[in-house]
Enzyme design. Structure first.
Site, mmCIF file in Angstrom:
data_model
loop_
_atom_site.group_PDB
_atom_site.id
_atom_site.type_symbol
_atom_site.label_atom_id
_atom_site.label_comp_id
_atom_site.label_asym_id
_atom_site.label_seq_id
_atom_site.Cartn_x
_atom_site.Cartn_y
_atom_site.Cartn_z
ATOM 1 N N CYS A 106 0.844 -1.190 0.000
ATOM 2 C CA CYS A 106 0.000 0.000 0.000
ATOM 3 C C CYS A 106 0.880 1.240 0.000
ATOM 4 C CB CYS A 106 -1.003 -0.018 1.149
ATOM 5 S SG CYS A 106 -0.477 0.776 2.658
ATOM 6 N N GLU A 107 0.451 2.208 -0.816
ATOM 7 C CA GLU A 107 1.289 3.398 -0.989
ATOM 8 C C GLU A 107 1.230 4.327 0.214
ATOM 9 O OE1 GLU A 107 -0.246 5.055 -4.591
ATOM 10 O OE2 GLU A 107 -1.773 6.238 -3.580
ATOM 11 N N HIS A 108 0.276 4.095 1.124
ATOM 12 C CA HIS A 108 0.172 4.979 2.288
ATOM 13 C C HIS A 108 1.163 4.606 3.380
ATOM 14 C CE1 HIS A 108 -4.010 4.804 0.544
ATOM 15 N NE2 HIS A 108 -3.662 6.043 0.369
ATOM 16 N N HIS A 109 1.325 3.305 3.628
ATOM 17 C CA HIS A 109 2.176 2.867 4.737
ATOM 18 C C HIS A 109 3.365 2.025 4.278
ATOM 19 C CE1 HIS A 109 -1.969 3.408 6.376
ATOM 20 N NE2 HIS A 109 -1.309 4.025 7.333
ATOM 21 N N GLN A 113 -5.523 -0.689 -3.873
ATOM 22 C CA GLN A 113 -6.157 -1.845 -4.514
ATOM 23 C C GLN A 113 -7.070 -1.423 -5.665
ATOM 24 O OE1 GLN A 113 -7.672 -4.773 -1.719
ATOM 25 N NE2 GLN A 113 -9.147 -5.505 -3.252
ATOM 26 N N HIS A 143 -5.084 -6.302 3.984
ATOM 27 C CA HIS A 143 -4.105 -5.206 4.066
ATOM 28 C C HIS A 143 -3.448 -5.234 5.445
ATOM 29 C CE1 HIS A 143 -5.373 -2.725 0.455
ATOM 30 N NE2 HIS A 143 -6.245 -3.713 0.479
ATOM 31 N N CYS A 195 -1.687 -3.051 6.780
ATOM 32 C CA CYS A 195 -1.799 -1.755 7.480
ATOM 33 C C CYS A 195 -3.095 -1.680 8.281
ATOM 34 C CB CYS A 195 -1.686 -0.590 6.501
ATOM 35 S SG CYS A 195 -3.059 -0.451 5.354
HETATM 36 N N1 LIG Z 1 -8.949 2.968 -0.613
HETATM 37 C C1 LIG Z 1 -7.834 2.378 -0.165
HETATM 38 N N2 LIG Z 1 -7.353 2.722 1.022
HETATM 39 C C2 LIG Z 1 -6.246 2.101 1.443
HETATM 40 C C3 LIG Z 1 -5.585 1.108 0.719
HETATM 41 N N3 LIG Z 1 -4.529 0.681 1.440
HETATM 42 C C4 LIG Z 1 -4.545 1.398 2.586
HETATM 43 N N4 LIG Z 1 -5.583 2.268 2.597
HETATM 44 C C5 LIG Z 1 -6.057 3.252 3.589
HETATM 45 O O1 LIG Z 1 -5.401 4.474 3.440
HETATM 46 C C6 LIG Z 1 -5.840 5.295 4.512
HETATM 47 C C7 LIG Z 1 -4.802 6.332 4.886
HETATM 48 O O2 LIG Z 1 -5.451 7.126 5.819
HETATM 49 P P1 LIG Z 1 -4.726 8.147 6.799
HETATM 50 O O3 LIG Z 1 -5.749 8.624 7.809
HETATM 51 O O4 LIG Z 1 -4.023 9.183 5.996
HETATM 52 O O5 LIG Z 1 -3.615 7.228 7.478
HETATM 53 P P2 LIG Z 1 -3.560 6.683 8.963
HETATM 54 O O6 LIG Z 1 -3.636 7.792 9.943
HETATM 55 O O7 LIG Z 1 -2.343 5.809 9.060
HETATM 56 O O8 LIG Z 1 -4.902 5.835 9.023
HETATM 57 P P3 LIG Z 1 -5.273 4.509 9.828
HETATM 58 O O9 LIG Z 1 -4.810 3.338 8.980
HETATM 59 O O10 LIG Z 1 -6.776 4.556 9.960
HETATM 60 O O11 LIG Z 1 -4.569 4.546 11.147
HETATM 61 C C8 LIG Z 1 -6.209 4.313 5.608
HETATM 62 O O12 LIG Z 1 -7.607 4.430 5.808
HETATM 63 C C9 LIG Z 1 -5.864 2.927 5.023
HETATM 64 O O13 LIG Z 1 -6.735 1.907 5.479
HETATM 65 C C10 LIG Z 1 -6.126 0.772 -0.547
HETATM 66 O O14 LIG Z 1 -5.616 -0.098 -1.276
HETATM 67 N N5 LIG Z 1 -7.251 1.421 -0.941
HETATM 68 ZN ZN LIG Z 2 -1.612 1.066 4.228
#
Ligand SMILES: Nc1nc2c(ncn2[C@@H]2O[C@H](COP(=O)(O)OP(=O)(O)OP(=O)(O)O)[C@@H](O)[C@H]2O)c(=O)[nH]1
Ligand SMILES: [Zn+2]
Length: 210
Positions: free
Chosen positions: A98-101, A139, A167, A169
């Site tokens: 996942c590109e976020h974490h 995804q 996921h 994360c």
């Molecule tokens: N739509 C989508 N969201 C994703 C995917 N992989 C991770 N995420 C979400 O990306 C979001 C990033 O949200 P943020 O609030 O910026 O990050 P965060 O504070 O680490 O959020 P939490 O995971 O809720 O603790 C999270 O809700 C993750 O669950 C994906 O493949 N698709």
């Molecule tokens: Zn993630």
């Protein structure tokens, strides 16, 4: 000369990924040595001496999709064939990040197309999945990119993609839900316009071989 990371691949679409990029590995490893210190570790202790380089190599492997050309992969094995029924390749393992974490998400992809004069070598479908999965992804985009690549390259009567993933994360941090599975889907052509075709695909991907 770098070391092989994917053996035996030398044709168009694969050619650029079969070597480690030594200068990239070195640069990423230097940063990881610093990251280990920042995390409170001693990067000079025996067990961690080679860790920055290992992580750099692992990350290059986990993102090698950037160096692939998925449309070339499909084009390398397209054959004229008078077969017009649905072709389904299901239960294709997916490993992405996942590109976020930058944590893994993983599961299965199920893909179908309805030929329009051409079929494609079956192994090329999972190869296209990997080419897009081995990048930093969400995804939903992964699902759409696979659909668009098959539609634009093979130009079939329709494409269907369903991906089901867990996921990490959402499991090992954050909301900590261990069993949730995310399902995404994307369709073109007959899978959009014909409810029966879409229903047949969904039935086939849930049917078991036994
Ligand atoms: N739509 C989508 N969201 C994703 C995917 N992989 C991770 N995420 C979400 O990306 C979001 C990033 O949200 P943020 O609030 O910026 O990050 P965060 O504070 O680490 O959020 P939490 O995971 O809720 O603790 C999270 O809700 C993750 O669950 C994906 O493949 N698709
Ligand atoms: Zn993630």
């Amino acid at each position: 000369m770098g070391k092989d990371i994917l053996k035996g691949e030398s044709r168009d679409g694969y050619v650029k990924i079969d070597r480690y990029n030594e200068s990239k590995i070195e640069a990423v490893a230097t940063h990881y040595k610093d990251i280990l210190s920042q995390l409170g570790e001693d990067p000079e202790r025996e067990g961690l001496l080679k860790t920055p380089e290992r992580v750099a190599k692992a990350l290059q492997y986990l993102t090698h999709g950037y160096d692939l050309k998925p449309d070339e992969i499909l084009k390398s094995a397209m054959f004229e064939e008078d077969y017009s029924q649905m072709v389904v390749v299901k239960d294709i393992e997916v490993y992405s990040m996942c590109e976020h974490h930058m944590l893994p998400f993983f599961g299965k992809a199920h893909i179908a197309y309805i030929p329009n004069g051409h079929i494609v070598g079956l192994s090329k479908i999972p190869r296209v999945v990997d080419a897009f999965a081995r990048r930093l992804q969400v995804q939903e985009r992964l699902t759409n990119e696979i659909r668009d690549c098959i539609q634009n390259t093979l130009q079939p009567k329709g494409v269907a993609v369903v991906i089901e993933c867990r996921h990490l994360c959402m499991a090992m941090r954050g909301v900590q839900k261990q069993n949730s599975v995310t399902t995404t889907s994307a369709f073109t052509g007959s899978f959009l316009s014909n409810d029966k075709t879409r229903a047949e695909f969904l039935r086939l991907i849930t049917a078991s071989l036994d």
